[in-house]
Motif scaffolding. Structure first.
Motif, PDB file in Angstrom:
ATOM      1  N   GLY A   1       0.817  -1.196   0.000  1.00 27.95           N
ATOM      2  CA  GLY A   1       0.000   0.000   0.000  1.00 27.95           C
ATOM      3  C   GLY A   1       0.854   1.250   0.000  1.00 27.95           C
ATOM      4  O   GLY A   1       2.065   1.217  -0.253  1.00 27.95           O
ATOM      5  N   THR A   2       0.230   2.362   0.294  1.00 35.06           N
ATOM      6  CA  THR A   2       0.965   3.627   0.369  1.00 35.06           C
ATOM      7  C   THR A   2       1.482   3.815   1.786  1.00 35.06           C
ATOM      8  O   THR A   2       0.742   3.668   2.755  1.00 35.06           O
ATOM      9  N   GLY A   3       2.766   4.120   1.910  1.00 34.90           N
ATOM     10  CA  GLY A   3       3.354   4.330   3.221  1.00 34.90           C
ATOM     11  C   GLY A   3       4.034   3.087   3.745  1.00 34.90           C
ATOM     12  O   GLY A   3       3.854   1.979   3.236  1.00 34.90           O
ATOM     13  N   THR A   4       4.820   3.253   4.813  1.00 37.71           N
ATOM     14  CA  THR A   4       5.553   2.152   5.418  1.00 37.71           C
ATOM     15  C   THR A   4       4.596   1.196   6.113  1.00 37.71           C
ATOM     16  O   THR A   4       3.704   1.617   6.846  1.00 37.71           O
ATOM     17  N   ASN A   5       4.843  -0.084   5.903  1.00 36.43           N
ATOM     18  CA  ASN A   5       4.038  -1.152   6.533  1.00 36.43           C
ATOM     19  C   ASN A   5       2.551  -1.056   6.198  1.00 36.43           C
ATOM     20  O   ASN A   5       1.706  -1.527   6.961  1.00 36.43           O
ATOM     21  N   MET A   6       2.238  -0.433   5.086  1.00 40.70           N
ATOM     22  CA  MET A   6       0.843  -0.368   4.647  1.00 40.70           C
ATOM     23  C   MET A   6       0.633  -1.412   3.555  1.00 40.70           C
ATOM     24  O   MET A   6       1.424  -1.513   2.605  1.00 40.70           O
ATOM     25  N   TYR A   7      -0.424  -2.174   3.707  1.00 39.94           N
ATOM     26  CA  TYR A   7      -0.672  -3.281   2.785  1.00 39.94           C
ATOM     27  C   TYR A   7      -2.143  -3.308   2.388  1.00 39.94           C
ATOM     28  O   TYR A   7      -3.025  -2.836   3.120  1.00 39.94           O
ATOM     29  N   THR A   8      -2.358  -3.875   1.233  1.00 33.40           N
ATOM     30  CA  THR A   8      -3.706  -4.202   0.775  1.00 33.40           C
ATOM     31  C   THR A   8      -3.815  -5.720   0.694  1.00 33.40           C
ATOM     32  O   THR A   8      -3.039  -6.357  -0.021  1.00 33.40           O
ATOM     33  N   GLN A   9      -4.715  -6.297   1.447  1.00 33.78           N
ATOM     34  CA  GLN A   9      -4.901  -7.753   1.458  1.00 33.78           C
ATOM     35  C   GLN A   9      -6.314  -8.073   0.968  1.00 33.78           C
ATOM     36  O   GLN A   9      -7.293  -7.564   1.498  1.00 33.78           O
ATOM     37  N   ILE A  10      -6.382  -8.915  -0.051  1.00 36.62           N
ATOM     38  CA  ILE A  10      -7.667  -9.276  -0.664  1.00 36.62           C
ATOM     39  C   ILE A  10      -7.795 -10.792  -0.685  1.00 36.62           C
ATOM     40  O   ILE A  10      -6.864 -11.495  -1.095  1.00 36.62           O
ATOM     41  N   ILE A  11      -8.925 -11.274  -0.235  1.00 39.55           N
ATOM     42  CA  ILE A  11      -9.257 -12.701  -0.336  1.00 39.55           C
ATOM     43  C   ILE A  11     -10.554 -12.811  -1.121  1.00 39.55           C
ATOM     44  O   ILE A  11     -11.600 -12.337  -0.677  1.00 39.55           O
ATOM     45  N   GLU A  12     -10.455 -13.385  -2.294  1.00 44.86           N
ATOM     46  CA  GLU A  12     -11.630 -13.672  -3.130  1.00 44.86           C
ATOM     47  C   GLU A  12     -11.849 -15.175  -3.070  1.00 44.86           C
ATOM     48  O   GLU A  12     -11.047 -15.949  -3.588  1.00 44.86           O
ATOM     49  N   SER A  13     -12.920 -15.604  -2.417  1.00 43.71           N
ATOM     50  CA  SER A  13     -13.114 -17.035  -2.142  1.00 43.71           C
ATOM     51  C   SER A  13     -14.388 -17.563  -2.769  1.00 43.71           C
ATOM     52  O   SER A  13     -15.469 -16.972  -2.608  1.00 43.71           O
ATOM     53  N   ASN A  14     -14.235 -18.672  -3.481  1.00 39.90           N
ATOM     54  CA  ASN A  14     -15.381 -19.432  -3.983  1.00 39.90           C
ATOM     55  C   ASN A  14     -15.066 -20.912  -3.766  1.00 39.90           C
ATOM     56  O   ASN A  14     -14.804 -21.664  -4.695  1.00 39.90           O
ATOM     57  N   LEU A  15     -15.060 -21.320  -2.491  1.00 41.22           N
ATOM     58  CA  LEU A  15     -14.704 -22.674  -2.095  1.00 41.22           C
ATOM     59  C   LEU A  15     -15.953 -23.465  -1.721  1.00 41.22           C
ATOM     60  O   LEU A  15     -16.873 -22.926  -1.086  1.00 41.22           O
ATOM     61  N   GLU A  16     -15.945 -24.743  -2.108  1.00 41.81           N
ATOM     62  CA  GLU A  16     -17.108 -25.586  -1.844  1.00 41.81           C
ATOM     63  C   GLU A  16     -16.648 -27.023  -1.621  1.00 41.81           C
ATOM     64  O   GLU A  16     -15.828 -27.551  -2.373  1.00 41.81           O
ATOM     65  N   LEU A  17     -17.134 -27.637  -0.570  1.00 39.39           N
ATOM     66  CA  LEU A  17     -16.865 -29.040  -0.274  1.00 39.39           C
ATOM     67  C   LEU A  17     -18.192 -29.764  -0.111  1.00 39.39           C
ATOM     68  O   LEU A  17     -18.964 -29.468   0.801  1.00 39.39           O
ATOM     69  N   LYS A  18     -18.448 -30.719  -1.015  1.00 43.16           N
ATOM     70  CA  LYS A  18     -19.660 -31.528  -0.946  1.00 43.16           C
ATOM     71  C   LYS A  18     -19.317 -32.880  -0.331  1.00 43.16           C
ATOM     72  O   LYS A  18     -18.326 -33.504  -0.724  1.00 43.16           O
ATOM     73  N   THR A  19     -20.128 -33.327   0.614  1.00 41.56           N
ATOM     74  CA  THR A  19     -19.903 -34.628   1.238  1.00 41.56           C
ATOM     75  C   THR A  19     -21.206 -35.409   1.323  1.00 41.56           C
ATOM     76  O   THR A  19     -22.288 -34.837   1.431  1.00 41.56           O
ATOM     77  N   SER A  20     -21.055 -36.719   1.274  1.00 37.88           N
ATOM     78  CA  SER A  20     -22.183 -37.636   1.434  1.00 37.88           C
ATOM     79  C   SER A  20     -21.710 -38.812   2.278  1.00 37.88           C
ATOM     80  O   SER A  20     -20.650 -39.380   2.011  1.00 37.88           O
ATOM     81  N   GLY A  21     -22.486 -39.167   3.302  1.00 36.86           N
ATOM     82  CA  GLY A  21     -22.141 -40.289   4.160  1.00 36.86           C
ATOM     83  C   GLY A  21     -21.019 -40.002   5.132  1.00 36.86           C
ATOM     84  O   GLY A  21     -20.451 -40.934   5.702  1.00 36.86           O
ATOM     85  N   ILE A  22     -20.700 -38.731   5.364  1.00 40.00           N
ATOM     86  CA  ILE A  22     -19.551 -38.371   6.193  1.00 40.00           C
ATOM     87  C   ILE A  22     -19.923 -37.478   7.372  1.00 40.00           C
ATOM     88  O   ILE A  22     -19.365 -37.606   8.465  1.00 40.00           O
ATOM     89  N   SER A  23     -20.873 -36.565   7.189  1.00 37.55           N
ATOM     90  CA  SER A  23     -21.092 -35.497   8.174  1.00 37.55           C
ATOM     91  C   SER A  23     -21.444 -36.019   9.562  1.00 37.55           C
ATOM     92  O   SER A  23     -21.081 -35.404  10.572  1.00 37.55           O
ATOM     93  N   LYS A  24     -22.121 -37.162   9.648  1.00 32.25           N
ATOM     94  CA  LYS A  24     -22.510 -37.656  10.976  1.00 32.25           C
ATOM     95  C   LYS A  24     -21.292 -38.033  11.815  1.00 32.25           C
ATOM     96  O   LYS A  24     -21.352 -38.016  13.044  1.00 32.25           O
ATOM     97  N   PHE A  25     -20.178 -38.361  11.153  1.00 31.89           N
ATOM     98  CA  PHE A  25     -18.979 -38.736  11.895  1.00 31.89           C
ATOM     99  C   PHE A  25     -18.333 -37.542  12.586  1.00 31.89           C
ATOM    100  O   PHE A  25     -17.522 -37.717  13.499  1.00 31.89           O
ATOM    101  N   THR A  26     -18.666 -36.326  12.163  1.00 32.44           N
ATOM    102  CA  THR A  26     -18.069 -35.125  12.747  1.00 32.44           C
ATOM    103  C   THR A  26     -18.887 -34.574  13.908  1.00 32.44           C
ATOM    104  O   THR A  26     -18.454 -33.616  14.552  1.00 32.44           O
ATOM    105  N   LYS A  27     -20.038 -35.147  14.180  1.00 35.65           N
ATOM    106  CA  LYS A  27     -20.899 -34.656  15.250  1.00 35.65           C
ATOM    107  C   LYS A  27     -20.404 -35.133  16.611  1.00 35.65           C
ATOM    108  O   LYS A  27     -19.913 -36.260  16.758  1.00 35.65           O
ATOM    109  N   ASP A  28     -20.540 -34.280  17.615  1.00 36.33           N
ATOM    110  CA  ASP A  28     -20.083 -34.618  18.965  1.00 36.33           C
ATOM    111  C   ASP A  28     -20.817 -35.813  19.538  1.00 36.33           C
ATOM    112  O   ASP A  28     -20.254 -36.592  20.310  1.00 36.33           O
ATOM    113  N   GLU A  29     -22.074 -35.987  19.145  1.00 36.73           N
ATOM    114  CA  GLU A  29     -22.873 -37.071  19.714  1.00 36.73           C
ATOM    115  C   GLU A  29     -22.625 -38.419  19.044  1.00 36.73           C
ATOM    116  O   GLU A  29     -23.167 -39.441  19.470  1.00 36.73           O
TER     117      GLU A  29
END
Length: 465
Positions: A209-237
């Motif tokens: 960015g402009t000036g000392t220790n000045m930064y521009t940080q950008i995160i453009e996210s389009n992440l997707e995780l599809k699961t089947s037959g798995i989610s119940k294993f992550t539950k506390d119960e």
């Protein structure tokens, strides 16, 4: 945590080998050859495989490094080894794992004594895994972004899918003329567990960015995780056994799908043969215990590089990030397509011989040949680009009931893949063993790919074919 993640990624890279069964393909003294070509020219009264032992296959490898590169006791610091591996790898390096276990199998002739029509059937369990090496994410996890001002880290490098499933199948095979054999197979898929994350995009960018220790940080996210037959294993119960529950779901209790195989053998001349097959043209409708996690949005931060410590915890920044790129959970059904595989070969046979014994597992042509040479091509669909392998092979009937095959394969993983296979029959009992990349067994720590197959069958042959 970062080191553990990197080690996991690298260890998974050891298991990169495509599902190319070039030794089994058209090795027709083995009944399982019809699994890679339903139109293979085989003849028998009937056969059945020894349950759980008729077809076992596994493969492991890497197209960029070996276990020796990571774990060798050579005085090189482990972090340096990891960094060297990441630097020489590319985002197009693939991890492929495929394991199969045939549960049961069999086949028999139908249509009378003179018929050359056959039905085959069986079931097998399969584990299939594909991951592209997430190079940008590995660099970011190892080094951070301090030395990469102005670089965009590509989130599309996150590209992975995995599945445990069972396949129930029935096939029909017929020699329609002296020159042509046709075959097909219908399949029912039952998916016990699936994870798919293959359509990601976005980037992580840090700019000056402009000036000392000045930064521009950008995160453009389009992440997707599809699961089947798995989610119940992550539950506390959850209090069950994950292996037992996945096994229970895999055999017709999971998400279901349909598919087919097709193949042919055509004799251009008595001793010149063309074959082709297409496998796993099908889909699975993922509908059991489904969950889709998404991280979609844009986050931008302008200012001094934040100090993320316990004293100066930037809670407002975390809150802004969560609001800009929220984690959403969806419960929509989704469809996965099986990776389609294609095989084709041309084979020239020579050294004519006639058998007087009972067994002929080489097909029903009147002429018999002791030797055969040829070439085979294999291709498999993948998210980025198809995998292709070329194979040259030689087959030899050593004795009447002992057959040998050697292959030399060139693909993206190796230019020195020599494979050897034997199939022998004692009475009605058939045993076979196939080993790929035999040169690598001199020191398996330096091996980049290893594969094997073996099985036990009982074959009852009609002496007139």
């Amino acid at each position: 945590m970062k080191k553990a993640l990197l080690i996991l990624i690298l260890i998974l890279q050891f298991s990169s080998f495509a599902q190319n069964k070039q030794l089994l393909y058209n090795f027709t003294s083995i009944p399982q050859s019809s699994l890679v070509n339903p139109g293979a020219d085989v003849s028998y009264k009937y056969y059945f495989g020894v349950p759980l032992l008729s077809g076992v296959s596994a493969n492991i490898g890497s197209n960029s490094f070996s276990a020796y590169d990571l774990f060798a006791d050579n005085g090189v610091d482990f972090n340096d080894k990891v960094r060297n591996i990441i630097n020489k790898s590319s985002a197009n390096d693939k991890t492929q794992v495929n394991q199969q276990l045939e549960i049961f199998s069999g086949g028999f002739r139908v249509g009378g004594v003179d018929s050359q029509s056959y039905i085959s059937f069986g079931a097998y369990q399969e584990f299939d895994f594909l991951m592209y090496f997430p190079k940008d994410m590995a660099i970011l996890a190892l080094d951070g972004n301090q030395n990469y001002i102005g670089k965009s880290f590509n989130l599309a490098d996150v590209n992975v899918r995995a599945e445990v499933l069972s396949v129930f199948h029935v096939g029909f095979h017929k020699k329609v003329s002296k020159k042509l054999v046709l075959g097909g197979r219908a399949k029912i898929y039952s998916s016990g567990a699936n994870a798919t994350s293959t359509k990601n995009s976005g980037y992580i960018y840090t700019g000056q960015g402009t000036g000392t220790n000045m930064y521009t940080q950008i995160i453009e996210s389009n992440l997707e995780l599809k699961t089947s037959g798995i989610s119940k294993f992550t539950k506390d119960e959850y209090e069950g056994s994950i292996p037992k529950d996945i096994a229970h779901n895999t055999f017709l209790n999971g998400s279901l799908g349909l598919g087919f195989d097709a193949g042919l053998t055509y004799y251009i001349q008595d001793n010149l043969q063309f074959t082709a097959s297409i496998l796993d043209v099908g889909f699975i409708r993922q509908s059991k215990d489904i969950e889709t996690l998404t991280y979609k949005g844009t986050y931008r931060y302008d200012g001094v590089n934040p100090n993320f410590d316990a004293v100066n915890e930037p809670k407002n920044i975390f809150d802004e990030f969560d609001a800009a790129i929220p984690r959403d959970t969806l419960y929509n059904k989704y469809t996965t397509w099986r990776p389609i595989k294609f095989n084709s070969s041309i084979q020239y046979s020579f050294g004519e011989s006639r058998y007087d014994g009972e067994c002929n597992c080489k097909g029903s042509s009147e002429r018999r040949y002791l030797n055969a040479v040829g070439a085979q091509v294999f291709a498999r669909t993948m998210p980025k680009e198809p995998y292709v392998a070329l194979t040259a092979f030689y087959k030899r009937s050593i004795f009447e009931k002992l057959d040998f095959k050697a292959t030399y394969t060139v693909d993206t993983y190796s230019f020195t893949n020599l494979g050897l296979g034997l199939s022998g029959t004692l009475g009605k009992f058939n045993i076979y063993g196939l080993v790929d990349n035999v040169f690598q067994y001199r020191d398996i720590t330096k091996a980049k790919s290893l594969a094997f197959q073996f099985g036990l069958n009982f074959i009852f042959q009609d002496p007139k074919y």
